[in-house]
Design a protein around this motif. Structure first.
Motif, short mmCIF file in Angstrom:
data_model
loop_
_atom_site.label_atom_id
_atom_site.label_comp_id
_atom_site.label_asym_id
_atom_site.label_seq_id
_atom_site.Cartn_x
_atom_site.Cartn_y
_atom_site.Cartn_z
N TYR A 280 37.02 -86.40 -11.43
CA TYR A 280 36.60 -87.59 -12.17
C TYR A 280 37.08 -88.88 -11.50
O TYR A 280 37.05 -89.94 -12.11
CB TYR A 280 37.11 -87.52 -13.62
CG TYR A 280 36.52 -86.35 -14.35
CD1 TYR A 280 35.17 -86.35 -14.71
CD2 TYR A 280 37.29 -85.24 -14.67
CE1 TYR A 280 34.61 -85.27 -15.36
CE2 TYR A 280 36.72 -84.15 -15.34
CZ TYR A 280 35.39 -84.19 -15.68
OH TYR A 280 34.83 -83.12 -16.33
N LYS B 17 29.56 -96.43 -13.77
CA LYS B 17 28.43 -95.64 -13.31
C LYS B 17 28.39 -94.25 -13.94
O LYS B 17 27.44 -93.50 -13.73
CB LYS B 17 28.47 -95.50 -11.78
CG LYS B 17 28.32 -96.82 -11.06
CD LYS B 17 28.41 -96.62 -9.56
CE LYS B 17 28.32 -97.94 -8.82
NZ LYS B 17 28.45 -97.75 -7.37
N PHE B 18 29.41 -93.87 -14.71
CA PHE B 18 29.47 -92.56 -15.34
C PHE B 18 28.45 -92.47 -16.46
O PHE B 18 28.26 -93.41 -17.23
CB PHE B 18 30.86 -92.29 -15.94
CG PHE B 18 31.93 -91.91 -14.95
CD1 PHE B 18 31.77 -92.10 -13.59
CD2 PHE B 18 33.11 -91.36 -15.40
CE1 PHE B 18 32.76 -91.76 -12.69
CE2 PHE B 18 34.11 -91.01 -14.52
CZ PHE B 18 33.94 -91.20 -13.16
N SER B 19 27.83 -91.30 -16.60
CA SER B 19 26.96 -91.05 -17.76
C SER B 19 27.84 -90.79 -18.97
O SER B 19 29.04 -90.49 -18.84
CB SER B 19 26.07 -89.84 -17.49
OG SER B 19 26.87 -88.67 -17.43
N ILE B 20 27.26 -90.90 -20.16
CA ILE B 20 28.01 -90.61 -21.39
C ILE B 20 28.53 -89.18 -21.37
O ILE B 20 29.67 -88.91 -21.76
CB ILE B 20 27.12 -90.84 -22.64
CG1 ILE B 20 26.75 -92.32 -22.76
CG2 ILE B 20 27.81 -90.34 -23.91
CD1 ILE B 20 27.93 -93.25 -22.97
N LYS B 21 27.73 -88.26 -20.86
CA LYS B 21 28.14 -86.85 -20.78
C LYS B 21 29.37 -86.70 -19.89
O LYS B 21 30.31 -85.99 -20.21
CB LYS B 21 26.97 -86.03 -20.25
CG LYS B 21 27.22 -84.54 -20.24
CD LYS B 21 25.99 -83.78 -19.78
CE LYS B 21 26.25 -82.29 -19.76
NZ LYS B 21 25.09 -81.52 -19.31
N LYS B 22 29.37 -87.39 -18.74
CA LYS B 22 30.49 -87.31 -17.81
C LYS B 22 31.73 -87.98 -18.39
O LYS B 22 32.85 -87.49 -18.23
CB LYS B 22 30.13 -87.95 -16.47
CG LYS B 22 31.17 -87.73 -15.39
CD LYS B 22 30.69 -88.18 -14.04
CE LYS B 22 31.74 -87.90 -12.97
NZ LYS B 22 31.29 -88.27 -11.64
N ASN C 12 32.50 -88.21 -21.60
CA ASN C 12 33.01 -87.30 -22.62
C ASN C 12 33.73 -86.10 -21.99
O ASN C 12 34.78 -85.68 -22.47
CB ASN C 12 31.90 -86.83 -23.54
CG ASN C 12 31.39 -87.93 -24.44
OD1 ASN C 12 32.10 -88.91 -24.70
ND2 ASN C 12 30.17 -87.80 -24.91
#
Length: 172
Positions: free
Chosen positions: A32, A104-109, A111
């Motif tokens: 991450y 730049k992270f998606s919501i899924k990433k 979480n």
């Protein structure tokens, strides 16, 4: 069975057992974009509670105010020792800086990263100066007010833990 064969089999079994007993798994902090945070040298050591101060009109229950009797700060870790009957951080936490590209992270990433950080007891530090830092507990990437979040700083021989609800001082 001759002695050479027996020794060879025994050596093979011992080698296999020894090889399996060594843990070579590495922490996937880079997964991450996390980076270990190094605490300021002035903060390192074991600190014991000296004084407490509650901020006025906080509306916070007493069981979450002034929860720590001792804080031990290492190079990359903090160990919190809670008072009996108090709620707060407890045990050993590792300090990992959040990645610079978190936008730049998606919501899924986000979480998934939050879940991983919580499971592995990560705190997210931000530099204040060379004698202190702030940290977040509940969310490694997101920020909001909590009694577990706070700032640690050193003034002379005193460690100060404070947030919007309280201000506690510790001595070595």
């Amino acid at each position: 069975m001759n002695k050479k064969r027996f020794n060879l089999i025994l050596l093979t079994i011992v080698s296999i057992f020894f090889g399996l007993s060594i843990n070579t798994n590495k922490v996937s902090a880079a997964k991450y974009g996390a980076r270990l945070y190094t605490t300021p040298k002035a903060m390192r050591g074991t600190w014991h509670l000296k004084n407490t101060k509650t901020m006025p009109n906080t509306g916070v229950k007493s069981d979450v105010l002034h929860p720590y009797s001792k804080i031990k700060i290492g190079t990359h870790t903090i160990i919190f020792t809670k008072k009996r009957g108090k709620r707060g951080l407890s045990g050993k936490y590792t300090l990992y800086k959040t990645p610079k590209n978190v936008a730049k992270f998606s919501i899924k990433k986000i979480n998934a990263a939050e879940k991983y950080a919580s499971k592995h007891k990560w705190l997210a530090p931000d530099n204040i100066n060379s004698r202190g830092f702030e940290f977040r507990k509940e969310t490694w990437l997101r920020s909001y007010s909590s009694t577990s979040n706070g700032a640690l700083s050193v003034k002379g021989r005193t460690l100060i833990f404070e947030n919007i609800f309280m201000k506690d001082t510790f001595r070595k």
